[in-house]
Design an enzyme around this catalytic site. Structure first.
Site, short mmCIF file in Angstrom:
data_model
loop_
_atom_site.label_atom_id
_atom_site.label_comp_id
_atom_site.label_asym_id
_atom_site.label_seq_id
_atom_site.Cartn_x
_atom_site.Cartn_y
_atom_site.Cartn_z
N CYS A 75 -6.55 -2.32 3.17
CA CYS A 75 -7.62 -3.20 3.46
C CYS A 75 -7.35 -4.18 4.55
O CYS A 75 -8.07 -5.00 4.81
CB CYS A 75 -8.04 -4.21 2.15
SG CYS A 75 -6.89 -5.31 1.64
N GLU A 130 1.48 -7.06 0.70
CA GLU A 130 1.57 -7.66 1.80
C GLU A 130 2.95 -8.32 2.39
O GLU A 130 3.13 -9.03 3.19
CB GLU A 130 0.17 -8.49 2.28
CG GLU A 130 0.09 -9.46 1.10
CD GLU A 130 -1.44 -10.04 1.33
OE1 GLU A 130 -1.85 -10.11 2.48
OE2 GLU A 130 -1.87 -10.98 0.48
N ASP A 171 -0.95 -9.09 6.90
CA ASP A 171 0.38 -9.91 6.48
C ASP A 171 1.57 -9.05 6.51
O ASP A 171 2.56 -9.60 6.70
CB ASP A 171 0.21 -10.42 5.27
CG ASP A 171 -0.58 -11.94 5.30
OD1 ASP A 171 -0.28 -12.78 6.24
OD2 ASP A 171 -1.66 -12.09 4.49
N HIS A 195 -7.00 -15.66 10.95
CA HIS A 195 -8.28 -15.50 10.17
C HIS A 195 -9.42 -15.80 11.04
O HIS A 195 -10.54 -15.33 10.54
CB HIS A 195 -7.99 -16.48 8.89
CG HIS A 195 -7.29 -15.76 7.76
ND1 HIS A 195 -5.94 -16.02 7.75
CD2 HIS A 195 -7.18 -14.78 6.80
CE1 HIS A 195 -5.33 -15.30 6.64
NE2 HIS A 195 -6.12 -14.54 6.42
C1 PEP Z 1 -3.97 -8.73 4.68
O1 PEP Z 1 -3.18 -9.44 4.97
O2 PEP Z 1 -4.06 -7.46 5.49
C2 PEP Z 1 -5.27 -8.86 4.21
C3 PEP Z 1 -6.36 -8.21 4.14
O3 PEP Z 1 -5.60 -10.27 3.93
P1 PEP Z 1 -5.83 -11.58 4.91
O4 PEP Z 1 -6.27 -10.78 6.40
O5 PEP Z 1 -7.05 -12.22 4.36
O6 PEP Z 1 -4.46 -12.29 4.85
MG MG Z 2 -3.28 -11.28 3.68
#
Ligand code: PEP
Ligand code: MG
Length: 581
Positions: free
Chosen positions: A504, A433, A457, A191
């Site tokens: 996403c 995910e 994820d 992140h």
């Molecule tokens: C993902 O896991 O692809 C996602 C969009 O969520 P994050 O990156 O915040 O875990």
């Molecule tokens: Mg995620």
């Protein structure tokens, strides 16, 4: 000049002076000294030890007088550590033999001592480790090497170089002065990387140990496109990067004209091109780049960017700000995704051995309803003002989805009873995910209004690769055939059930992979704001048939590497401008 390589996580090139932070966040102005300065440096250390020693002795006397000898003894123990002959010998050795600066040797030696004590996992030794770090801090202050928080006292632009940066530290960087960063640790999907993209800070992580090689007042180049850090560049390299920056600027300007054009392929197929945000203020840059809406609002950053736990009102104000800015375009609010590498204010899950497999995300929200309910209340209240959709992260079982949905209903009832206006028909969706969710998707589609594939994820859990670990970064690939099959299956199930499905995760922000996703049937993508122009450019240059051909071929390949080579080739043929700039 020294060129180092790491993992590129946030694009762009930045050139400027380095601010080196040691593992505790202190700023070490220089790590090495000239041979001629060794004697002076050692004197400086001696002086600092005397200063700290006097202050500890004073504390010991005052505390003993006020609170008794046993409390005063805390400082006696620190004094003993400070004068430990092994410590002085090790510091002397580093300064004289390795020509380390006094500050750097203090930071290295005491930090290592503290880390060794912590590893022993005895609560007594863990407390002693804090004492060691306290001595480190006092010595560094006496050496004039640190300010209490160098990042808060910046007055000019810097590039931060540090061992590690957590997502919340990254979220709190002062963008006026910090222009980019590099870290020794960190992986491609962490992140920290995502926040760097959100803040549009060029960044390279997972370089491995390098801080000890940064010279005094070093000039550095961070190349976030290729994962390169250059220390003290020579004139030729500097000029090369400066002209590269100019080319990038010209290319970016040429893409500005796409802002008001739809993200449609050459055969007229309309693709929804949304943006991912972490902070409400990002909506402005999404609109400047022509986003169709917000496809992922990572609301947990409200926790990570403030000193206090946000209240229902804080949530509401943030969502209302987003809705006000975006007008009637849709906003997908993802509920809290705290845990693992994103910790909030209170200890929610301590001492987890595998935090990414632990109490994170929707699991954490369901277990801590005093966190979750205020957020849901705020979402339902804000939904009256705009086109808000709500989405749950990391759904693994049907039971979790049902529980979360039920809570939305309960909260809506409460609000209605209180006479607060709420939107009852808010679309409810889930992120896909976890492989378990993909395998059970035919059941999930009966209970949601929309889906969004979180490839960050999904890659982690499918390939058993920690997304923030530099040691296995080469395995962390969204183009892996196993991941592609899961995406293909998800799209098929969603289409059959006529449930909208988007992607996403970061995968959709790479133009070549975005085309592959279109070929797999995806018609809605959500990407970081700074990726909008190039992804739109790619979409507008190809036909759906070309994308389908790309997908058909990619699905026959056997490794991520083969897929990437093939995708790069096709992108070069179809959208050469994106490769050439
Ligand atoms: C993902 O896991 O692809 C996602 C969009 O969520 P994050 O990156 O915040 O875990
Ligand atoms: Mg995620």
């Amino acid at each position: 000049m020294l060129e180092l390589h790491g993992i590129p996580v946030s694009p762009g090139v930045v050139i400027g002076p380095a601010l080196v932070l040691d593992p505790d966040g202190y700023s070490i102005p220089r790590c090495y000294i000239a041979a001629a300065d060794v004697a002076d440096e050692f004197d400086r250390l001696q002086h600092a030890v005397d200063v700290v020693s006097r202050s500890l002795e004073e504390n010991r006397l005052q505390t003993s007088a006020k609170l008794g000898n046993s409390t005063g003894d805390i400082f006696a123990a620190q004094l003993q550590m400070l004068h430990d002959p092994r410590l002085s010998a090790e510091l002397r050795r580093r300064i004289t033999e390795q020509q380390q600066s006094a500050a750097y040797s203090v930071s290295q030696v005491l930090h290592n001592y503290a880390a060794a004590m912590r590893r022993l996992k005895s609560s007594l030794l863990a407390e002693r480790a804090e004492d060691v770090l306290d001595i480190e801090k006092q010595l560094l202050l006496a050496l004039g090497a640190v300010t209490s928080d160098p990042l808060k006292e910046l007055t000019h632009s810097v590039i931060e170089l540090s061992h590690n940066l957590t997502p919340s530290e990254t979220a709190n960087l002062d963008r006026r002065f910090v222009k980019g960063f590099c870290t020794e640790t960190g992986g491609p999907g962490g992140h920290t990387a995502i926040v760097a993209k959100g803040l549009e800070l060029p960044a390279v992580v997972g370089i491995g140990q390098f801080l000890d090689r940064v010279g005094e007042s070093a000039q550095v180049i961070v190349d976030g496109d290729h994962g390169t850090l250059i220390l003290d560049p020579d004139e030729e390299t500097l000029q090369r990067y400066l002209s590269g920056q100019e080319r990038q600027r010209i290319f970016a300007r040429s893409l500005e004209e796409l802002r008001d054009q739809p993200a449609s392929t050459t055969d007229g197929t309309r693709v929804r091109l949304n943006a991912n945000i972490e902070f409400p203020h990002e909506v402005a840059s999404c609109l400047e780049r022509g986003a169709d809406g917000i496809g992922l609002y990572r609301t947990e950053f409200l926790y990570l960017s403030s000193d206090q736990e946000p209240s229902e009102e804080d949530h509401y104000q943030a969502y209302a700000q987003v809705v006000r800015a975006i007008g009637d375009r849709p906003v997908v609010i993802r509920t809290l995704d705290l845990g693992a590498d994103k910790m909030g204010h209170r200890p929610l899950a301590e001492n987890e051995h595998n935090p990414f497999l632990g109490l994170r995300s929707i699991r954490l929200s369901l277990k801590n309803q005093d966190l979750f309910r205020p957020q849901l209340r705020a979402v339902l209240r804000a939904a009256v003002h705009g086109d808000i959709w709500v989405m749950f992260p990391l759904i693994t079982t049907l039971a979790e989805l049902r529980q979360a949905r039920m809570l939305v209903n309960v909260v809506a009832e409460d609000l209605a009873e209180e006479g607060v206006p709420v939107r009852r028909d808010i679309p409810i969706g889930m992120m896909v995910e976890v492989p378990a969710a993909v395998l059970m998707l035919d059941r999930f589609v009966k209970e949601v209004d929309f889906l969004s594939i979180g490839t960050n994820d999904l890659v982690q859990y499918t390939l058993a690769v920690d997304r923030s670990n530099e040691y296995v970064a080469d395995l962390y690939q969204s183009s892996d055939p196993a991941v592609l099959r899961l995406i293909q299956h998800s799209v098929k199930v969603a289409d059959e059930a006529q449930i909208p499905i988007a992607v996403c995760g970061e995968m959709s922000s790479r133009p070549s992979r975005a085309l592959l996703l279109l070929g797999l049937g995806v018609r809605s993508l959500s990407v970081p704001p700074n990726a909008l122009p190039k992804v739109k450019k790619a979409i507008r240059t190809v036909s759906i048939q070309e994308c389908q051909e790309i997908a058909a071929r990619a699905m026959t390949l056997e490794s991520a590497r083969e897929v990437d080579i093939f995708l790069a080739e096709r992108l070069r043929e179809l959208v050469p401008e994106l490769i050439l700039q």
